[in-house]
Design an enzyme around this catalytic site. Structure first.
Site, PDB file in Angstrom:
ATOM      1  N   GLU A 187      83.479  69.032 108.328  1.00 45.21           N
ATOM      2  CA  GLU A 187      83.015  69.872 109.419  1.00 45.21           C
ATOM      3  C   GLU A 187      81.804  70.697 109.002  1.00 45.21           C
ATOM      4  O   GLU A 187      81.883  71.515 108.080  1.00 45.21           O
ATOM      5  CB  GLU A 187      84.136  70.813 109.878  1.00 45.21           C
ATOM      6  N   HIS A 213      82.738  72.654 105.586  1.00 45.68           N
ATOM      7  CA  HIS A 213      84.085  72.519 105.054  1.00 45.68           C
ATOM      8  C   HIS A 213      84.371  71.020 104.987  1.00 45.68           C
ATOM      9  O   HIS A 213      84.600  70.381 106.014  1.00 45.68           O
ATOM     10  CB  HIS A 213      85.103  73.226 105.947  1.00 45.68           C
ATOM     11  N   HIS A 245      96.551  76.877 120.048  1.00 51.93           N
ATOM     12  CA  HIS A 245      95.122  76.583 120.084  1.00 51.93           C
ATOM     13  C   HIS A 245      94.950  75.066 120.025  1.00 51.93           C
ATOM     14  O   HIS A 245      95.533  74.402 119.168  1.00 51.93           O
ATOM     15  CB  HIS A 245      94.444  77.251 118.880  1.00 51.93           C
ATOM     16  N   HIS A 251      93.560  75.280 108.412  1.00 50.91           N
ATOM     17  CA  HIS A 251      93.798  73.841 108.426  1.00 50.91           C
ATOM     18  C   HIS A 251      93.034  73.137 107.310  1.00 50.91           C
ATOM     19  O   HIS A 251      92.068  73.648 106.751  1.00 50.91           O
ATOM     20  CB  HIS A 251      93.421  73.235 109.788  1.00 50.91           C
ATOM     21  N   HIS A 255      90.413  75.876 105.207  1.00 51.82           N
ATOM     22  CA  HIS A 255      89.532  76.830 105.855  1.00 51.82           C
ATOM     23  C   HIS A 255      90.205  77.361 107.108  1.00 51.82           C
ATOM     24  O   HIS A 255      91.267  76.900 107.510  1.00 51.82           O
ATOM     25  CB  HIS A 255      88.169  76.223 106.168  1.00 51.82           C
ATOM     26  N   TYR A 303      81.070  83.982 116.314  1.00 51.45           N
ATOM     27  CA  TYR A 303      82.112  82.949 116.353  1.00 51.45           C
ATOM     28  C   TYR A 303      83.455  83.644 116.183  1.00 51.45           C
ATOM     29  O   TYR A 303      83.620  84.489 115.299  1.00 51.45           O
ATOM     30  CB  TYR A 303      81.871  81.936 115.241  1.00 51.45           C
TER      31      TYR A 303
END
Length: 434
Positions: A336, A360, A287, A330, A366, A345
């Site tokens: 964020e 976050h 990703h 991560h 998260h 989502y």
């Protein structure tokens, strides 16, 4: 009459609503042929490099200086501003449900609710993050923000912005950016409206550099639309509301300030349809970093580090092989804030709702919830199209500090942390899992 737009991004435009309103060959004639006043609006230092210099020359019925003195805005609102020090900021992951719509008539200015922010508008650094709810158009009221430019994302209900530079209509799935200091009023095109605002205190938003991607991809300059000149010639009892150094101020004015008959320059509002974003994604494995989804960026003095990036997660194909396809777990130095315009989502199975939000902050872990993790690790990796979705992220270098409302209101999801508690220990010693 259909609205007319000019296309491009941060280009030099020239537009007039009446023939001969725009001077030819010079910016400030001794006497305008139509009796208009010349006024320049500068959005950058006079000596900023040409490529970063932002200003418009306007030709208006009255200059902006014609108004009564400003007084504190009488209405109590939930709008807050930097330095965002109402309460201590915890390192917890946070999530909010959508706010309820007002039960009484509430216009765009009265309905702004601040969830948090960072920095300080007086230092031209950081940002404010707001929601808005509205059930009424702005009647004889105009607004401008002296603290920062406003990136506005409708989530429910279309809006018409009549700005000093012209008219822009925006619906859910589109964005509008209004530069610092530009006046406007907002009309509801539906009965109610709700959405998100990023108030950028720092350098203006611009398109990100593409680097190895090359000349094309992500947001294309020609898809950004600018208004043509459209003015009001109205006299009466009006109000101008200003956000200045974090506070709202109000001044009486005997005419509509939306009275620019012609303008030219590159400091004007613009809109963008996020469905035109050319998504870049992996076609092999892993990703990609979320920066690959950046629509607009506002740089900071630190090279490669934004005051705020605006990224979106639109419909797209997932084709990566031997890969955990949702965003990985991560922790990072950036902070964020995420919102959802419509759909679902792909990193959350439930609880992240259209009109809601999550935060976050830096180095707080998260990622996908337990249900999404279990589903993704067991999925057959066929090409998959994500169709009904539009999530976004405001990513900033400074810690986002929640307001008292954000921490104490009923819309905060105190149980948010529970979505990760069913992530089980899967570690085994021996033969690796294929």
């Amino acid at each position: 009459m259909p609205l007319t737009y000019q296309s491009g991004f941060a280009n030099e435009f020239a537009t007039e609503a009446v023939p001969h309103a725009l001077p030819i060959g010079q910016n400030s004639p001794q006497k305008h042929t139509l009796g208009l006043y010349t006024e320049q609006v500068s959005g950058s230092a006079f000596t900023a490099p040409r490529g970063k210099n932002r200003r418009i020359w306007t030709y208006r019925i009255r200059p902006s200086v014609v108004h009564e003195p400003y007084q504190p805005f009488a209405a109590q609102t939930l709008l807050r501003s930097g330095p965002f020090d109402e309460l201590p900021t915890p390192p917890n992951q946070m999530r909010w449900s959508p706010p309820d719509l007002p039960t009484k008539p509430t216009d765009f200015v009265e309905g702004i609710i601040t969830l948090g922010g960072c920095g300080d508008p007086s230092l031209q650094d950081g940002l404010g993050i707001h929601l808005y709810t509205a059930t009424a158009s702005m009647k004889d009221r105009f607004f401008y923000n002296a603290d920062g430019e406003m990136l506005i994302l409708p989530q429910q209900g279309a809006l018409r912005f009549h700005t000093e530079c012209g008219i822009l209509e925006v619906a859910p799935g589109e964005l509008i950016v209004i530069p610092r200091g530009i006046k406007f009023h907002v009309d509801l095109l539906d009965k109610t409206a709700r959405g998100y605002i990023c108030e950028n205190y720092g350098q203006p938003f611009r398109l990100p550099d593409l680097g190895p991607i090359g000349a094309n991809g992500l947001a294309n300059p020609r898809d950004f639309l600018y208004p043509v000149a459209a003015y009001e010639d109205r006299e009466g009892d009006f109000e101008v509301v200003s956000k200045f150094l974090g506070k709202l101020w109000s001044a009486r004015i005997n005419h509509s300030p939306i009275d620019i008959v012609a303008w030219h320059g590159n400091y004007a509002p613009y809109k963008y349809d996020m469905a035109r974003f050319n998504t870049i994604n992996t076609v092999s494995f892993d990703h990609p970093d979320p920066s690959i989804y950046t629509v607009l960026t506002a740089p900071s003095p630190i090279e490669g580090t934004a005051n705020v990036d605006f990224a979106i997660f639109p419909p797209r194909w997932l084709v990566a092989e031997n890969t955990f396809r949702p965003p990985w777990f991560h922790r990072n130095m950036s902070n964020e804030f995420m919102g959802l315009i419509h759909g679902e989502y792909d990193a959350k199975a439930e609880g992240f709702l259209p009109g809601g939000a999550s935060l976050h902050n830096c180095m707080s872990g998260h990622g996908p919830d337990a249900e999404t993790f279990n589903r993704a690790t067991a999925a057959e990796l066929k090409p998959q199209q994500i169709k009904d979705t539009l999530a976004f992220m405001f990513e900033t270098r400074l810690v986002v500090r929640p307001t008292r409302f954000a921490i104490e209101s009923k819309i905060i999801q105190h149980e948010y942390y529970e979505c990760w508690q069913d992530l089980k220990r899967n570690f085994t010693i021996g033969k690796p899992t294929p």
